[in-house]
Design an enzyme around this catalytic site. Structure first.
Site, PDB file in Angstrom:
ATOM      1  N   HIS A  41      -2.282  -1.121   0.060  1.00 23.47           N
ATOM      2  CA  HIS A  41      -3.277  -2.104   0.492  1.00 23.47           C
ATOM      3  C   HIS A  41      -4.613  -1.879  -0.222  1.00 23.47           C
ATOM      4  CE1 HIS A  41      -0.577  -2.046   4.147  1.00 23.47           C
ATOM      5  NE2 HIS A  41      -0.640  -3.338   3.894  1.00 23.47           N
ATOM      6  N   MET A 189       5.362   2.036  -1.353  1.00 21.19           N
ATOM      7  CA  MET A 189       4.544   2.251  -0.167  1.00 21.19           C
ATOM      8  C   MET A 189       4.722   1.092   0.795  1.00 21.19           C
ATOM      9  SD  MET A 189       1.014   3.960  -1.506  1.00 21.19           S
ATOM     10  CE  MET A 189       1.048   5.546  -2.334  1.00 21.19           C
TER      11      MET A 189
END
Length: 283
Positions: A41, A189
């Site tokens: 992110h 991830m």
């Protein structure tokens, strides 16, 4: 020195904040998330900062993209850690609505995507998913009115669906894909990686290895069907329950039979224990 972002919890508050930025001739990039933020992110936020002068990050665990049997209630929520990460990246606005702000009483409209991006991958196993995604992303775009929106390539089919929706509905948002961020051993991830046991975490790297092996075989001239069958067998042998392991056209997600059919992408979804993982790579 980092600064705390403005936190908006209602649509009027978000619009006032975004309008104030636009009055100062700012360009705005939106990074939609469901929270439980990780370095993947953060990479989206950093790309957003390169593309626009101001960044809005939304944190909303969207109930309409979860089936009743899925993990909406258990999905990790790490608000304090998320805000600390976003403050460290100098994010301007965090849009953190409650369910009642996104889906108020009487809400009855839904965006249902169609077309080639609905290619029998995630939509085959999660038929509810893209309607929920398209609806919430459409709302985020109209609420924030960004110039750019940043999505990770890890959710590759979602990226294609959202890009098509923004174009078809003339939403005026340029959708930008960002490369998948991986752990050192290749695992993509994901907020859901926290569900994996230590043993499952070791096994999970099989997905990336199988994709790389199949991609290498295809580049070397092996038939797509043969290369993909080898990869699927590797994944199943590691203990995964495989939903799909397919090579598709990288732009349209159409099925392919030969490398000559165009640029290719390998996409995979599989469950390890109770955790469903998805990933993809270019061939």
């Amino acid at each position: 020195m980092s600064r705390s972002p403005l936190i908006a919890r209602t649509v009027p508050a978000l619009r006032r904040a975004a309008d104030n930025l636009r009055k100062r001739k700012a360009t705005i990039a939106l990074v939609p998330t469901m929270g439980a933020l990780h370095d993947g992110h953060v990479s989206l936020v950093r790309l957003a900062k390169r593309r626009a002068s101001r960044v809005v990050v939304s944190i909303f665990v969207n109930p309409t993209q979860f089936a009743p049997t899925e993990d909406f209630g258990a999905y990790p929520r790490t608000w304090k850690a998320d805000i600390a990460k976003l403050a460290a990246e100098d994010v301007d606005i965090v849009w953190h609505p409650g369910v009642e702000a996104m889906y108020p009483e009487g809400f009855a409209t839904r965006i249902v995507p169609e077309g080639p991006a609905l290619a029998g991958l995630e939509d085959r196993f999660r038929p509810h998913f893209f309607g929920g995604v398209a609806t919430v992303v459409g709302k985020l775009f109209t609420q924030c009115r960004p110039d750019f929106a940043i999505f990770g390539e890890k959710d590759f089919q979602q990226l294609r669906v959202v890009t098509q929706m923004a174009r078809d509905l003339d939403l005026g948002v340029k959708v930008i894909g960002s490369r998948t961020v991986r752990e050192r051993d290749g695992l993509a991830m994901s907020s859901r990686n926290v569900y994996l046991s230590p043993q499952e975490r070791q096994t999970a790297t099989t997905l990336y290895r199988a994709m790389k092996d199949s991609a290498g075989r295809i580049r070397a001239g092996e038939a797509i069907a043969s290369a993909m069958a080898r990869g699927a067998a590797t994944i199943k042998a590691a203990g995964f329950v495989l939903d799909y392991f397919e090579a598709r056209h990288a732009e349209t997600l159409a099925q392919v039979t030969s490398r000559k059919d165009g640029p290719l992408r390998i996409l995979v979804a599989a469950k390890l224990g109770t955790t469903r993982l998805i990933d993809n790579i270019a061939v």
